[in-house]
Motif scaffolding. Structure first.
Motif, PDB file in Angstrom:
ATOM      1  N   TYR A  65       0.847  -1.200   0.000  1.00 46.97           N
ATOM      2  CA  TYR A  65       0.000   0.000   0.000  1.00 46.97           C
ATOM      3  C   TYR A  65       0.883   1.251   0.000  1.00 46.97           C
ATOM      4  N   GLY A  66       1.930   1.248   0.836  1.00 47.24           N
ATOM      5  CA  GLY A  66       2.816   2.414   0.939  1.00 47.24           C
ATOM      6  C   GLY A  66       3.484   2.755  -0.374  1.00 47.24           C
ATOM      7  N   VAL A  67       3.948   1.730  -1.101  1.00 51.03           N
ATOM      8  CA  VAL A  67       4.599   1.966  -2.399  1.00 51.03           C
ATOM      9  C   VAL A  67       3.627   2.578  -3.386  1.00 51.03           C
ATOM     10  N   LEU A  68       2.459   1.954  -3.537  1.00 53.12           N
ATOM     11  CA  LEU A  68       1.491   2.423  -4.536  1.00 53.12           C
ATOM     12  C   LEU A  68       0.954   3.806  -4.192  1.00 53.12           C
ATOM     13  N   ASP A  69       0.748   4.075  -2.899  1.00 54.78           N
ATOM     14  CA  ASP A  69       0.253   5.388  -2.500  1.00 54.78           C
ATOM     15  C   ASP A  69       1.327   6.461  -2.700  1.00 54.78           C
ATOM     16  N   ALA A  70       2.581   6.104  -2.413  1.00 56.53           N
ATOM     17  CA  ALA A  70       3.670   7.062  -2.618  1.00 56.53           C
ATOM     18  C   ALA A  70       3.839   7.387  -4.099  1.00 56.53           C
ATOM     19  N   LEU A  71       3.733   6.378  -4.958  1.00 60.75           N
ATOM     20  CA  LEU A  71       3.832   6.623  -6.401  1.00 60.75           C
ATOM     21  C   LEU A  71       2.673   7.511  -6.862  1.00 60.75           C
ATOM     22  N   ARG A  72       1.498   7.266  -6.331  1.00 57.93           N
ATOM     23  CA  ARG A  72       0.316   8.049  -6.726  1.00 57.93           C
ATOM     24  C   ARG A  72       0.452   9.508  -6.319  1.00 57.93           C
ATOM     25  N   THR A  73       0.969   9.744  -5.121  1.00 63.41           N
ATOM     26  CA  THR A  73       1.030  11.110  -4.574  1.00 63.41           C
ATOM     27  C   THR A  73       2.357  11.804  -4.842  1.00 63.41           C
ATOM     28  N   GLY A  74       3.330  11.063  -5.387  1.00 66.28           N
ATOM     29  CA  GLY A  74       4.639  11.668  -5.636  1.00 66.28           C
ATOM     30  C   GLY A  74       5.426  11.921  -4.370  1.00 66.28           C
ATOM     31  N   THR A  75       5.127  11.162  -3.314  1.00 65.06           N
ATOM     32  CA  THR A  75       5.852  11.306  -2.050  1.00 65.06           C
ATOM     33  C   THR A  75       6.865  10.176  -1.911  1.00 65.06           C
ATOM     34  N   GLN A  76       7.629  10.224  -0.838  1.00 64.09           N
ATOM     35  CA  GLN A  76       8.731   9.272  -0.681  1.00 64.09           C
ATOM     36  C   GLN A  76       8.223   7.862  -0.414  1.00 64.09           C
ATOM     37  N   ILE A  77       8.784   6.911  -1.137  1.00 63.77           N
ATOM     38  CA  ILE A  77       8.523   5.501  -0.858  1.00 63.77           C
ATOM     39  C   ILE A  77       9.239   5.155   0.442  1.00 63.77           C
ATOM     40  N   PRO A  78       8.600   4.366   1.318  1.00 63.11           N
ATOM     41  CA  PRO A  78       9.276   3.980   2.560  1.00 63.11           C
ATOM     42  C   PRO A  78      10.701   3.508   2.280  1.00 63.11           C
ATOM     43  N   PRO A  79      11.705   4.143   2.911  1.00 63.41           N
ATOM     44  CA  PRO A  79      13.108   3.848   2.561  1.00 63.41           C
ATOM     45  C   PRO A  79      13.507   2.398   2.759  1.00 63.41           C
ATOM     46  N   GLU A  80      12.847   1.699   3.709  1.00 62.27           N
ATOM     47  CA  GLU A  80      13.241   0.316   3.959  1.00 62.27           C
ATOM     48  C   GLU A  80      12.902  -0.611   2.795  1.00 62.27           C
ATOM     49  N   ILE A  81      12.041  -0.162   1.886  1.00 63.47           N
ATOM     50  CA  ILE A  81      11.658  -0.996   0.740  1.00 63.47           C
ATOM     51  C   ILE A  81      12.716  -0.945  -0.352  1.00 63.47           C
ATOM     52  N   GLY A  82      13.421   0.152  -0.455  1.00 70.77           N
ATOM     53  CA  GLY A  82      14.536   0.212  -1.393  1.00 70.77           C
ATOM     54  C   GLY A  82      14.134   0.268  -2.850  1.00 70.77           C
ATOM     55  N   LEU A  83      13.073   1.011  -3.145  1.00 70.57           N
ATOM     56  CA  LEU A  83      12.647   1.174  -4.530  1.00 70.57           C
ATOM     57  C   LEU A  83      12.714   2.646  -4.901  1.00 70.57           C
ATOM     58  N   ASP A  84      13.550   2.963  -5.882  1.00 72.43           N
ATOM     59  CA  ASP A  84      13.704   4.344  -6.349  1.00 72.43           C
ATOM     60  C   ASP A  84      12.747   4.573  -7.511  1.00 72.43           C
ATOM     61  N   PRO A  85      11.825   5.546  -7.398  1.00 71.83           N
ATOM     62  CA  PRO A  85      10.891   5.803  -8.498  1.00 71.83           C
ATOM     63  C   PRO A  85      11.583   6.033  -9.836  1.00 71.83           C
ATOM     64  N   ALA A  86      12.829   6.518  -9.790  1.00 75.38           N
ATOM     65  CA  ALA A  86      13.557   6.741 -11.036  1.00 75.38           C
ATOM     66  C   ALA A  86      13.784   5.436 -11.804  1.00 75.38           C
ATOM     67  N   GLN A  87      13.810   4.308 -11.072  1.00 79.11           N
ATOM     68  CA  GLN A  87      13.978   3.005 -11.718  1.00 79.11           C
ATOM     69  C   GLN A  87      12.805   2.665 -12.643  1.00 79.11           C
ATOM     70  N   LEU A  88      11.670   3.295 -12.391  1.00 77.58           N
ATOM     71  CA  LEU A  88      10.450   2.939 -13.117  1.00 77.58           C
ATOM     72  C   LEU A  88      10.293   3.710 -14.417  1.00 77.58           C
ATOM     73  N   ALA A  89      11.080   4.769 -14.574  1.00 80.23           N
ATOM     74  CA  ALA A  89      10.935   5.621 -15.754  1.00 80.23           C
ATOM     75  C   ALA A  89      11.170   4.821 -17.039  1.00 80.23           C
ATOM     76  N   GLY A  90      10.251   4.957 -17.987  1.00 79.97           N
ATOM     77  CA  GLY A  90      10.387   4.301 -19.278  1.00 79.97           C
ATOM     78  C   GLY A  90      10.093   2.822 -19.292  1.00 79.97           C
ATOM     79  N   LYS A  91       9.703   2.270 -18.146  1.00 76.38           N
ATOM     80  CA  LYS A  91       9.415   0.840 -18.067  1.00 76.38           C
ATOM     81  C   LYS A  91       7.959   0.566 -18.431  1.00 76.38           C
ATOM     82  N   SER A  92       7.702  -0.637 -18.924  1.00 79.48           N
ATOM     83  CA  SER A  92       6.328  -1.062 -19.190  1.00 79.48           C
ATOM     84  C   SER A  92       5.637  -1.344 -17.858  1.00 79.48           C
ATOM     85  N   GLN A  93       4.316  -1.448 -17.901  1.00 84.41           N
ATOM     86  CA  GLN A  93       3.579  -1.739 -16.670  1.00 84.41           C
ATOM     87  C   GLN A  93       3.977  -3.104 -16.095  1.00 84.41           C
TER      88      GLN A  93
END
Length: 230
Positions: A65-93
């Motif tokens: 929930y935290g990841v998807l909500d952070a992506l939706r709102t443009g806020t920080q993904i919980p740091p313990e998850i270790g997912l950088d939104p920049a990694q998602l740029a240009g990727k398919s769904q």
């Protein structure tokens, strides 16, 4: 700190395996319900203990929930998850779904992590199949709730299959019928998780702050439903 999970007694799944073995042969919904009731009560020690045993599922549901909500709102993904939104740029769904699943359930060689990663992937894939225009980086709250609900259901079904699925395959008239019976169990689990989720969500919306605790309550409520048929 929550109390420790009690040590599991030997042959704790015997009653569940017996009832689910009958279900494998008969297809009786009564045998299915009794099997899952015994799975919760005698196999896992009752609904509260069962939910504690699945504490990792509830925590991961909160992270999802935290990841998807952070992506939706443009806020920080919980740091313990270790997912950088920049990694998602240009990727398919599909690629984004894989990255999210891998971040939430990193490969560590255990069955639990493999099952968790598969559960996250399946819940995201189901959304994309239902709505090919969905953007995983910009889901609405209803879509996010649906993904979390799907993850909980898939992970619980995985746990049941790992613990007692062999009894279903062994007792069915054929391997193909055993697989079909396992699918019926998964469908039933999904139905009851959805019922518990609707009840909890109706009383209080899910949020980043309560997603893990609500997921824990949903699991406990689902096990209570299972036991109500005994």
């Amino acid at each position: 700190m929550p109390p420790p999970v009690p040590k599991a007694p030997p042959r704790r799944f015997q009653q569940a395996r017996t009832s689910l073995g009958r279900f494998a042969r008969s297809g009786s919904q009564d045998d299915l319900r009794r099997g899952l009731g015994h799975y919760s009560r005698s196999g896992l020690g009752g609904s509260s203990t069962a939910a504690r045993r699945m504490g990792g599922t509830a925590q991961r549901a909160g992270g999802l929930y935290g990841v998807l909500d952070a992506l939706r709102t443009g806020t920080q993904i919980p740091p313990e998850i270790g997912l950088d939104p920049a990694q998602l740029a240009g990727k398919s769904q599909t690629e984004i779904a894989d990255l999210i699943a891998s971040a939430l359930a990193p490969v560590d060689g255990t069955q639990d992590s493999e099952a968790a990663r598969d559960s996250v992937s399946r819940s995201l894939s189901e959304l994309l199949e239902a709505d090919p225009t969905a953007d995983l980086a910009n889901l609405n709250s209803t879509q996010i709730d649906g993904v979390v609900e799907g993850y909980i259901a898939h992970d619980l079904a995985h746990r049941i299959e790992l613990d007692v699925g062999k009894a279903v395959l062994d007792k069915a008239d054929s391997y193909a019928e055993g697989v079909e019976r396992l699918q019926e169990i998964k469908s039933y689990v999904r139905q009851e998780v959805a019922r518990a989720f609707r009840a909890r969500r109706g009383a209080q919306p899910m949020s980043r702050q309560n997603a893990a605790s609500m997921s824990d309550a949903i699991l406990r409520d689902t096990f209570d439903i299972f036991e109500s048929y005994l």
